[in-house]
Design a protein around this motif. Sequence first.
Motif, PDB file in Angstrom:
ATOM      1  N   ALA A 117      -4.490  -4.524  19.019  1.00 32.53           N
ATOM      2  CA  ALA A 117      -4.203  -4.806  17.616  1.00 32.53           C
ATOM      3  C   ALA A 117      -5.392  -4.432  16.734  1.00 32.53           C
ATOM      4  CB  ALA A 117      -3.855  -6.275  17.441  1.00 32.53           C
ATOM      5  N   LEU A 121      -5.367  -1.597  13.663  1.00 32.82           N
ATOM      6  CA  LEU A 121      -5.792  -1.795  12.281  1.00 32.82           C
ATOM      7  C   LEU A 121      -6.882  -0.811  11.879  1.00 32.82           C
ATOM      8  CD1 LEU A 121      -5.638  -5.673  12.184  1.00 32.82           C
ATOM      9  CD2 LEU A 121      -4.262  -4.097  10.816  1.00 32.82           C
ATOM     10  N   ALA A 124      -5.005   2.333  11.290  1.00 29.09           N
ATOM     11  CA  ALA A 124      -4.229   2.247  10.054  1.00 29.09           C
ATOM     12  C   ALA A 124      -5.110   2.474   8.839  1.00 29.09           C
ATOM     13  CB  ALA A 124      -3.536   0.885   9.968  1.00 29.09           C
ATOM     14  N   VAL A 134       2.210  -2.301  10.222  1.00 27.92           N
ATOM     15  CA  VAL A 134       1.497  -2.736  11.430  1.00 27.92           C
ATOM     16  C   VAL A 134       2.001  -4.116  11.824  1.00 27.92           C
ATOM     17  CG1 VAL A 134      -0.742  -3.300  12.460  1.00 27.92           C
ATOM     18  CG2 VAL A 134      -0.578  -1.439  10.781  1.00 27.92           C
ATOM     19  N   SER A 136       0.965  -7.130  14.811  1.00 27.36           N
ATOM     20  CA  SER A 136       0.041  -7.581  15.852  1.00 27.36           C
ATOM     21  C   SER A 136       0.702  -8.709  16.638  1.00 27.36           C
ATOM     22  CB  SER A 136      -1.270  -8.070  15.225  1.00 27.36           C
ATOM     23  OG  SER A 136      -1.985  -8.917  16.107  1.00 27.36           O
ATOM     24  N   THR A 141      -7.287  -9.217  16.057  1.00 30.09           N
ATOM     25  CA  THR A 141      -7.415  -8.435  14.824  1.00 30.09           C
ATOM     26  C   THR A 141      -8.807  -8.554  14.212  1.00 30.09           C
ATOM     27  OG1 THR A 141      -6.418 -10.300  13.640  1.00 30.09           O
ATOM     28  CG2 THR A 141      -4.958  -8.498  14.281  1.00 30.09           C
ATOM     29  N   VAL A 151      -7.315  -1.551   5.193  1.00 29.55           N
ATOM     30  CA  VAL A 151      -5.930  -1.388   5.650  1.00 29.55           C
ATOM     31  C   VAL A 151      -4.990  -1.463   4.450  1.00 29.55           C
ATOM     32  CG1 VAL A 151      -4.082  -2.386   7.038  1.00 29.55           C
ATOM     33  CG2 VAL A 151      -6.424  -2.329   7.925  1.00 29.55           C
ATOM     34  N   THR A 155       1.017  -5.629   6.962  1.00 26.89           N
ATOM     35  CA  THR A 155       0.593  -6.083   8.289  1.00 26.89           C
ATOM     36  C   THR A 155       1.133  -7.469   8.592  1.00 26.89           C
ATOM     37  OG1 THR A 155      -1.444  -4.754   8.199  1.00 26.89           O
ATOM     38  CG2 THR A 155      -1.428  -6.630   9.710  1.00 26.89           C
ATOM     39  N   GLN A 157       0.930 -10.472  11.459  1.00 26.88           N
ATOM     40  CA  GLN A 157       0.271 -11.029  12.631  1.00 26.88           C
ATOM     41  C   GLN A 157       1.187 -12.109  13.228  1.00 26.88           C
ATOM     42  OE1 GLN A 157      -4.355 -11.219  12.264  1.00 26.88           O
ATOM     43  NE2 GLN A 157      -3.545 -11.943  10.337  1.00 26.88           N
ATOM     44  N   LEU A 177      -7.909  -9.252   5.012  1.00 29.62           N
ATOM     45  CA  LEU A 177      -6.944  -8.209   4.664  1.00 29.62           C
ATOM     46  C   LEU A 177      -6.604  -8.251   3.176  1.00 29.62           C
ATOM     47  CD1 LEU A 177      -4.535  -8.589   7.715  1.00 29.62           C
ATOM     48  CD2 LEU A 177      -5.789  -6.489   7.138  1.00 29.62           C
ATOM     49  N   CYS A 179      -3.984  -6.123   2.025  1.00 28.09           N
ATOM     50  CA  CYS A 179      -2.675  -5.485   1.939  1.00 28.09           C
ATOM     51  C   CYS A 179      -1.564  -6.534   1.960  1.00 28.09           C
ATOM     52  CB  CYS A 179      -2.501  -4.528   3.119  1.00 28.09           C
ATOM     53  SG  CYS A 179      -2.752  -5.318   4.724  1.00 28.09           S
ATOM     54  N   GLN A 181       0.910  -8.783   3.571  1.00 25.34           N
ATOM     55  CA  GLN A 181       0.697  -9.315   4.912  1.00 25.34           C
ATOM     56  C   GLN A 181       1.424 -10.633   5.116  1.00 25.34           C
ATOM     57  OE1 GLN A 181      -3.035 -11.436   5.652  1.00 25.34           O
ATOM     58  NE2 GLN A 181      -3.794 -10.655   3.700  1.00 25.34           N
TER      59      GLN A 181
END
Length: 231
Positions: A117, A121, A124, A134, A136, A141, A151, A155, A157, A177, A179, A181
């Motif tokens: 993972a 990332l 990515a 993405v 995970s 991560t 990223v 995403t 997780q 992060l 992005c 998510q």
Amino acid sequence: MLEPQSRSIDLPGVELSADLRLPANTRALVIFVHGSGSGRASPRNQYVADVLARRGLGSLLFDLLTASEQRMDNLTGELRFNIPLLARRLINVIDWVGREPEVRALRIGLFGASTGAAAALVAAAARADAVAAVVSRGGRTDLAGPALVRVKAPTLQIVGAQDPLVFELNCQSRRALRCQQALEVVAGATHLFEEPGTLEEVARLAGDWFEKYLLASNPSAGCLPPHTPNG
């Protein structure tokens, strides 16, 4: 069950073995990035790939390490935590997909497990123009380090409720992060999602995420405004 096609991926200085699944009329390809001490034959990743195929999502499962590297890693455990090496291999595979006539038109998602993972990332971030989503699964991560803030792909997780260390590390990654998510906790699951029904939940969550960001006509993807991580 969709039978995979065996592939040999020729990369700079290395040749990697891979399994490619392409359901009819697929519009996207999920590249699997296996975790510590595993490989393309991981039963958990194979299961998730089969579930994704039923949703019309293609998959590419490949060995991050050569046979000789895997033998060495089985003894030392060193290569599985060499995130720069693993990410470099994955980036080369993403570039390979972009050159292959059979798959180059497909949108790309990454599904990473454990240390894979982190590699997903990092890749990515390096190939933001190519990677559209993405996921995970029980991922380290946090090992993506400074790449997390770069990223852009949405995403997800997924972590087991009975995996407190990885849950805390995923929370740290979530704060880094920038992005689109989400963090999903699977009730009753430990790190490998071996408990009844837990891997099925992983596959459902991953499938929903990839459908939303890879198959939707106008996915609401992209970066959120930068923020200051807490803690």
